[in-house]
Structures are given as structure tokens and as C-alpha cells.
Design a protein around this motif. Structure first.
Motif, PDB file in Angstrom:
ATOM      1  N   LYS B 242      10.753  22.400  29.946  1.00 11.41           N
ATOM      2  CA  LYS B 242      10.116  21.796  28.911  1.00 11.41           C
ATOM      3  C   LYS B 242       9.361  22.894  27.920  1.00 11.41           C
ATOM      4  O   LYS B 242       9.498  23.138  26.905  1.00 11.41           O
ATOM      5  CB  LYS B 242       9.038  21.059  29.498  1.00 11.41           C
ATOM      6  CG  LYS B 242       9.608  19.561  30.128  1.00 11.41           C
ATOM      7  CD  LYS B 242       8.389  19.030  30.976  1.00 11.41           C
ATOM      8  CE  LYS B 242       7.413  19.785  32.039  1.00 11.41           C
ATOM      9  NZ  LYS B 242       8.411  19.997  33.017  1.00 11.41           N
ATOM     10  N   THR B 243       8.935  24.061  28.933  1.00 19.82           N
ATOM     11  CA  THR B 243       8.328  25.098  27.929  1.00 19.82           C
ATOM     12  C   THR B 243       9.446  25.854  27.235  1.00 19.82           C
ATOM     13  O   THR B 243       9.139  26.085  26.132  1.00 19.82           O
ATOM     14  CB  THR B 243       7.629  25.932  29.159  1.00 19.82           C
ATOM     15  OG1 THR B 243       6.450  25.314  29.737  1.00 19.82           O
ATOM     16  CG2 THR B 243       6.766  27.305  28.268  1.00 19.82           C
ATOM     17  N   THR B 244      10.532  26.015  27.644  1.00 16.22           N
ATOM     18  CA  THR B 244      11.573  26.867  27.250  1.00 16.22           C
ATOM     19  C   THR B 244      12.139  26.081  25.961  1.00 16.22           C
ATOM     20  O   THR B 244      12.252  26.797  24.959  1.00 16.22           O
ATOM     21  CB  THR B 244      12.647  27.083  28.377  1.00 16.22           C
ATOM     22  OG1 THR B 244      12.162  27.564  29.373  1.00 16.22           O
ATOM     23  CG2 THR B 244      13.797  28.136  27.842  1.00 16.22           C
ATOM     24  N   ALA B 261       4.768  28.311  36.012  1.00 16.53           N
ATOM     25  CA  ALA B 261       4.707  26.706  35.860  1.00 16.53           C
ATOM     26  C   ALA B 261       3.523  26.484  34.858  1.00 16.53           C
ATOM     27  O   ALA B 261       2.578  27.205  34.484  1.00 16.53           O
ATOM     28  CB  ALA B 261       4.103  26.181  37.190  1.00 16.53           C
ATOM     29  N   THR B 262       3.858  25.466  34.178  1.00 17.51           N
ATOM     30  CA  THR B 262       2.684  25.014  32.970  1.00 17.51           C
ATOM     31  C   THR B 262       1.729  24.280  34.078  1.00 17.51           C
ATOM     32  O   THR B 262       1.907  23.287  34.633  1.00 17.51           O
ATOM     33  CB  THR B 262       3.292  24.199  32.091  1.00 17.51           C
ATOM     34  OG1 THR B 262       4.569  24.770  31.534  1.00 17.51           O
ATOM     35  CG2 THR B 262       2.348  23.638  30.993  1.00 17.51           C
ATOM     36  N   VAL B 263       0.398  24.520  33.556  1.00 17.93           N
ATOM     37  CA  VAL B 263      -0.571  23.976  34.404  1.00 17.93           C
ATOM     38  C   VAL B 263      -1.730  23.266  33.300  1.00 17.93           C
ATOM     39  O   VAL B 263      -2.673  22.971  33.873  1.00 17.93           O
ATOM     40  CB  VAL B 263      -1.537  24.896  35.113  1.00 17.93           C
ATOM     41  CG1 VAL B 263      -0.632  25.458  36.261  1.00 17.93           C
ATOM     42  CG2 VAL B 263      -1.889  26.172  34.368  1.00 17.93           C
ATOM     43  N   VAL B 265      -1.995  21.142  29.335  1.00 18.11           N
ATOM     44  CA  VAL B 265      -1.363  20.901  28.020  1.00 18.11           C
ATOM     45  C   VAL B 265      -0.886  21.987  27.151  1.00 18.11           C
ATOM     46  O   VAL B 265      -1.840  22.785  26.808  1.00 18.11           O
ATOM     47  CB  VAL B 265      -1.862  19.603  27.335  1.00 18.11           C
ATOM     48  CG1 VAL B 265      -1.179  19.310  26.019  1.00 18.11           C
ATOM     49  CG2 VAL B 265      -2.097  18.424  28.089  1.00 18.11           C
ATOM     50  N   GLU B 266       0.445  21.992  26.852  1.00 17.95           N
ATOM     51  CA  GLU B 266       0.661  23.167  25.700  1.00 17.95           C
ATOM     52  C   GLU B 266       0.964  22.936  24.590  1.00 17.95           C
ATOM     53  O   GLU B 266       1.490  21.616  24.198  1.00 17.95           O
ATOM     54  CB  GLU B 266       1.809  24.066  26.504  1.00 17.95           C
ATOM     55  CG  GLU B 266       2.984  23.254  26.543  1.00 17.95           C
ATOM     56  CD  GLU B 266       4.119  23.783  27.794  1.00 17.95           C
ATOM     57  OE1 GLU B 266       3.650  25.167  28.037  1.00 17.95           O
ATOM     58  OE2 GLU B 266       5.093  23.462  28.173  1.00 17.95           O
ATOM     59  N   HIS B 267       0.624  23.507  23.326  1.00 12.68           N
ATOM     60  CA  HIS B 267       0.772  23.054  22.022  1.00 12.68           C
ATOM     61  C   HIS B 267       1.518  23.856  21.179  1.00 12.68           C
ATOM     62  O   HIS B 267       1.509  25.008  21.270  1.00 12.68           O
ATOM     63  CB  HIS B 267      -0.557  22.754  21.524  1.00 12.68           C
ATOM     64  CG  HIS B 267      -0.604  22.297  20.077  1.00 12.68           C
ATOM     65  ND1 HIS B 267      -0.461  23.191  19.021  1.00 12.68           N
ATOM     66  CD2 HIS B 267      -0.571  21.023  19.634  1.00 12.68           C
ATOM     67  CE1 HIS B 267      -0.339  22.454  17.903  1.00 12.68           C
ATOM     68  NE2 HIS B 267      -0.490  21.391  18.116  1.00 12.68           N
TER      69      HIS B 267
END
Ligand SMILES: Nc1nc2c(ncn2[C@@H]2O[C@H](COP(=O)(O)OP(=O)(O)OP(=O)(O)O)[C@@H](O)[C@H]2O)c(=O)[nH]1
Ligand SMILES: [Mg+2]
Lengths: 119, 386
Positions: B242-244, B261-263, B265-267
Motif C-alpha cells: 500500500k505504502t509503495t 510497517a505503517t502504524v 494513517v498516511e496521507h
């Protein structure tokens, strides 16, 4: 115009102490209003919603009810976040939180009223 | 064909045929000049002739209005300004073309004809800022009759006409007459719930069937007009990419990662082909699911990113998707570069979803924008079906 009403809320807040500005954000992270420039407000909004909702989940886990506010303390600035009714939150960036809680909660009440009016 | 340069709108209009007239009916509160300026700029850039008829504010303001977008109006030799303002307030003017009698629509006709005749046959656009002002100054009936003549003249020289109209609460009868006079009416309203933006609706168009089409946009200074999607969520199992995937299509990425690992919510903001979308990446580990419910709300679309080598995760992935109800989604079958990766048909069958599955290799960016394009198409269809 709601813009006007929001601007007024921040003028009041900003006259109460060393306040850099703030945002009104929907609970799910969309920007409603920002009084701060020079920031990427959409990203800031998403993070504010994450802060508050993470706090809610954490508090709920220990049966501690709804968090009144979330404060993130840095060296020089703090972020204060509080719920403003079921749909929104209010966040302000301050230098020092002394006496600012009242102002924050007062502001949140006003935001809630504005948002209720339009329904 | 003449374009507006407004993404999506041009697709719905299919271009404006010369001789057609179009009104942007703008709700008071929206800066009415911006749309006209955008159209003008687009045509000037394309080397077409632009005629800007100003009566709302002085010609000097034109420079500033362009500059707000970071555009330098002085660059365009193909722009002609018609000054309908200075004689209204008795101010001196340096413009070559001046409306001597601003209360007489014929005075506008005269100035325009002179320009058109000098110009010869060359496609272009005449932008009036504003129609409301012409109606107020010249009298409603006279103004509209004159405008009909202007539109006809413009057409015979290969021009389309564009009118900014501030939709004050005018009388029904006048609005009806306006609707009859022009070939197309495009309404612009404020959407004021969250993520302030404008909604554009085609209220009338007499050269195709796209009446009723609508979309949301935002005016960026600089940048111009972009179709605006305030929220698309990206979900999927842990480490599916997802992040990639988000990084590969975004500018302004705000990561929230610990040890890969995403910890939180990224925007990110994505700008692509006239679209701007705000992307919300939601961490994949099961313990973050409560966040998905809270922060996924009010999404207009969802990307479900899966690792195509891990079919045992598809069931969980599908359950994540179901939390979003019936909004548009695209399943991204990621990591197509790995041996054993399932192709999209296989992913679709195993997951048992109805809808689009697109293949990608997020680490190289392959397939990422294709997925984005499919997503915005689906969101547009969905908006228009509601
Ligand atoms: N081979 C290959 N590896 C990929 C691809 N996309 C992502 N990866 C790798 O997969 C791992 C996880 O990628 P992320 O983008 O962090 O995954 P994520 O879904 O954001 O992970 P969480 O947020 O922790 O759930 C990283 O090591 C990436 O480099 C791809 O298309 N091919
Ligand atoms: Mg991630």
C-alpha cells in the motif's frame, strides 16, 4: 457564509493566548477550515483525525470513556485536539497550554453549533 | 473546436463548436472571474485568439488576475482586451478598444466587430466578464438581444463566446430568457460540507446529450482548475504494498512508518491529468481495523491492494473492502513481478469480487497510474449516477 463564522472562532481563540492557528477537521480526516498557512493542511488534517481517533480507541480499550482532549507536546509548540460534536474536531497549535483548555473547549462548542445549524 | 481547458468538462462538452455560446452561472461567493480566466489562458496557450471583455473591474486587474495563477498576461500577443469599465467610472484608459457607451450594448457590438474584422478568420474565444454586469448596465431585454447578435457575429468569424454570470437572485422570467438565449449553461455551486470545493453541473447543452453531467473541482493558485476528489482510501492486508503504491503516484507524501510497517494513517496528494485527489493510506495489520472504520468514512473510492502471491489473504482483504459499503473500488493485484504471482483474472475469481482488478508492480510504478485512472473514471460515473 460558514467561512466567516470559522474565521471568527479563530480570531477569538488567537486573541486568548499565544496561538499559532488551528484547523477544523471532519472526524474522518477531511479539512473543513484552516487558519494556518504555510502548512500542507490536508495532510495535517488527516494526522489530527488519526490522533483523536487513535486516542478514542485506546481510551475505549481501558473503559475510560471519551477523551476530552489530546495534547501533543513538543519543545516549543503543542497541538491540542478535541472533538467538536459528532462530525468534527478542533485543533489548535499553541506555545503554552496554560489557560488554553477553556478556550479550546469553548471553540469546539461553537464549531459544533455551526455544523449543527446547517443540517 | 474550442476547449475550456477544464479537465473533464471538455470531455463532456466534446469541445465548443464555433458559434456556440456558453454561460458559467456562478453562485455568489465563488470568485466569478477565475473560470473565465482559466478558459482564456488555455486558449491563449494553444495559440488561439482570446478576446476579454471586462466591465466588472478595470483592465489593470486583468494582469493581477492572471498573476494570481502565476501566469504572465503580457506574454500573449493573441489577447485583446475590450475595456467596458473605464468609461463607466470616467477613468482614463490605455486600452486600444474601449466601449464608449457602456449603457448601450451596441457599443460593445461595435468594438467587437472591429476586432473580429481585423482579426480575420481565426478560431478563438470571447470571454465576457460579466453577463450580470451587461444586464444591469444595458437593460435586460436590450442586452440579451444584443448578445444574440454578438454570438452570431462571433460564430461567423470562428469564435465561441463565454459569459461569466453571477447568479444573484434574478427574476425567474429573466433566468428563463437567459436559458433560451445561450447554447449551454453551466452551473457552479459551492460544496461546503467538508473539503471546500465547487460543483460544476451542465444544466443545458444543445450540441450533445451530456446535460446533467457533474463533477467537483477546486481552483488552485497557482495551478488552475482541477477535478477534485477529497478522499480515496488505500487498504489491504499487511505488507501488500500500500505504502509503495501510494508513493509511486503521489507528491507530498506524509509517511507514518516504523520498521517498514505503517502504524497510522498516511496521507498523500496525487496530481494526474487534471485530477487532484487526497489519498489516505490505512495500515493493514488487523489491530488497526478500528482506525479503518473511523478514518475510512466518507471516502469516494477505495483501492484494495493485495499481494498477488498470497491468495490466503484474499478473504481478509475482501472483508476489509466490505466495510466500505457500495462505493467505487479498484482491486490492485500487486507484486506482479514475483514468481507465482496470480494474474488479475485469477485474483478476481479467488477473491470473488465483482469489479475491476488491475495489475501492478508498485516498486517500479508499473500499472499504478492505470489503476488511478480507472478509479477516477469509476468515481465520476458513480457521482453522475447519484
Ligand atoms: N517484489 C515486489 N515487492 C513489493 C512490491 N510492492 C511493494 N513491495 C515490497 O513489499 C514490502 C511491503 O511494502 P509496503 O508498501 O510497505 O506495504 P504496506 O502494505 O504499506 O505495509 P503495511 O502498511 O505495513 O501494511 C516492501 O518491502 C516493498 O518493497 C512489488 O510490486 N513487488
Ligand atoms: Mg504501509
Amino acid at each position: 457564509m460558514k467561512e466567516e463564522a470559522y474565521r471568527k472562532i479563530f480570531t477569538d481563540i488567537e486573541s486568548a493566548g499565544k496561538v499559532e492557528g488551528g484547523c477544523i477537521v471532519s472526524r474522518d480526516g477531511l479539512l473543513i477550515y484552516s487558519s494556518m498557512d504555510k502548512i500542507h493542511a490536508e495532510a495535517f488534517a488527516a494526522m489530527l483525525a488519526t490522533l483523536l481517533s487513535s486516542a478514542e480507541v485506546a481510551m475505549d480499550e481501558i473503559g475510560a470513556g471519551v477523551p476530552k482532549k489530546v495534547i501533543v507536546e513538543g519543545r516549543e509548540k503543542r497541538i491540542m485536539v478535541t472533538g467538536a460534536g459528532p462530525h468534527a474536531l478542533l485543533a489548535i497549535v499553541v506555545e503554552n497550554e496554560d489557560g488554553m483548555e477553556e478556550v479550546l473547549l469553548e471553540g469546539a462548542k461553537k464549531v459544533e453549533e455551526i455544523l449543527r445549524d446547517r443540517k | 473546436m474550442i476547449e475550456t481547458g477544464i479537465p473533464k468538462l471538455d470531455e463532456y462538452l466534446g469541445g465548443i463548436p464555433p458559434g456556440k455560446s456558453l454561460v458559467f452561472s456562478v453562485e455568489p461567493g465563488v470568485e466569478e472571474s477565475d473560470v473565465g480566466i482559466h478558459v482564456l489562458h488555455h486558449n491563449l496557450e494553444k495559440g488561439k485568439r482570446g478576446i476579454y471583455v471586462v466591465s466588472e473591474s478595470s483592465p489593470k486587474n486583468v494582469v493581477r488576475k492572471f498573476a494570481d495563477f502565476n501566469w504572465d498576461v503580457k506574454r500573449y500577443e493573441n489577447l485583446t482586451i475590450v475595456d467596458g469599465y473605464s468609461s463607466l467610472v470616467g477613468a482614463p484608459t490605455e486600452e486600444k478598444y474601449v466601449v464608449e457607451e457602456p449603457h448601450d450594448i451596441r457599443s460593445y457590438e461595435d468594438a467587437l466587430l472591429e476586432i473580429l474584422e481585423k482579426n480575420g478568420e481565426q478560431e478563438g474565444v470571447i470571454v465576457f466578464d460579466s453577463l450580470s454586469n451587461l444586464l444591469d448596465m444595458c437593460g435586460e431585454r436590450e442586452a440579451l438581444e444584443g448578445i444574440e447578435r454578438i454570438n452570431k457575429d462571433a460564430g461567423s468569424f470562428g469564435f465561441a463566446t463565454i459569459y461569466n454570470f453571477i447568479a444573484w437572485p434574478y427574476k425567474e422570467a429573466l433566468l428563463y430568457r437567459i436559458k433560451r438565449t445561450f447554447n449551454s449553461i453551466i452551473e457552479i455551486n459551492m460544496v461546503e460540507d467538508v473539503a471546500t470545493r465547487q460543483r460544476l453541473t451542465i444544466k443545458k447543452i444543445d450540441w450533445n446529450n451530456n446535460e446533467g453531467k457533474k463533477f467537483d473541482f477546486k481552483i488552485f493558485k497557482p495551478g488552475g482548475i482541477r477535478v477534485y476528489i477529497p478522499k480515496i482510501s488505500v487498504i489491504g492486508p499487511y505488507q501488500s504494498g500500500k505504502t509503495t503504491f501510494i508513493k509511486a503516484m503521489a507528491r507530498n507524501f506524509t509517511p507514518v512508518e516504523r520498521m517498514g510497517a505503517t502504524v497510522g494513517v498516511e496521507h498523500a496528494t496525487v496530481d494526474y491529468k487534471g485530477y487532484r485527489a487526497e489519498i489516505f493510506g490505512i495500515p493493514g495489520q488487523e489491530r488497526f481495523l478500528p482506525l479503518l472504520d473511523k478514518l475510512g468514512a466518507s471516502s469516494m473510492g477505495v483501492f484494495l491492494v493485495v499481494d498477488s502471491t498470497k491468495p490466503h489473504e484474499f478473504e481478509y482483504a475482501k472483508r476489509m473492502l466490505e466495510r466500505f459499503g457500495g462505493i467505487p473500488f479498484v482491486v490492485v493485484a500487486n507484486k506482479q513481478d514475483l514468481p507465482g504471482a496470480l494474474r488479475k483474472e485469477e485474483v478476481k475469481a479467488r477473491m470473488g469480487v465483482q469489479g475491476d482488478v488491475m495489475e501492478s508492480v508498485a516498486i517500479t510504478g508499473q500499472g499504478v497510474y492505470e489503476a488511478f485512472e480507472r478509479m477516477v473514471e469509476k468515481i465520476m460515473e458513480w457521482l453522475n449516477a447519484r
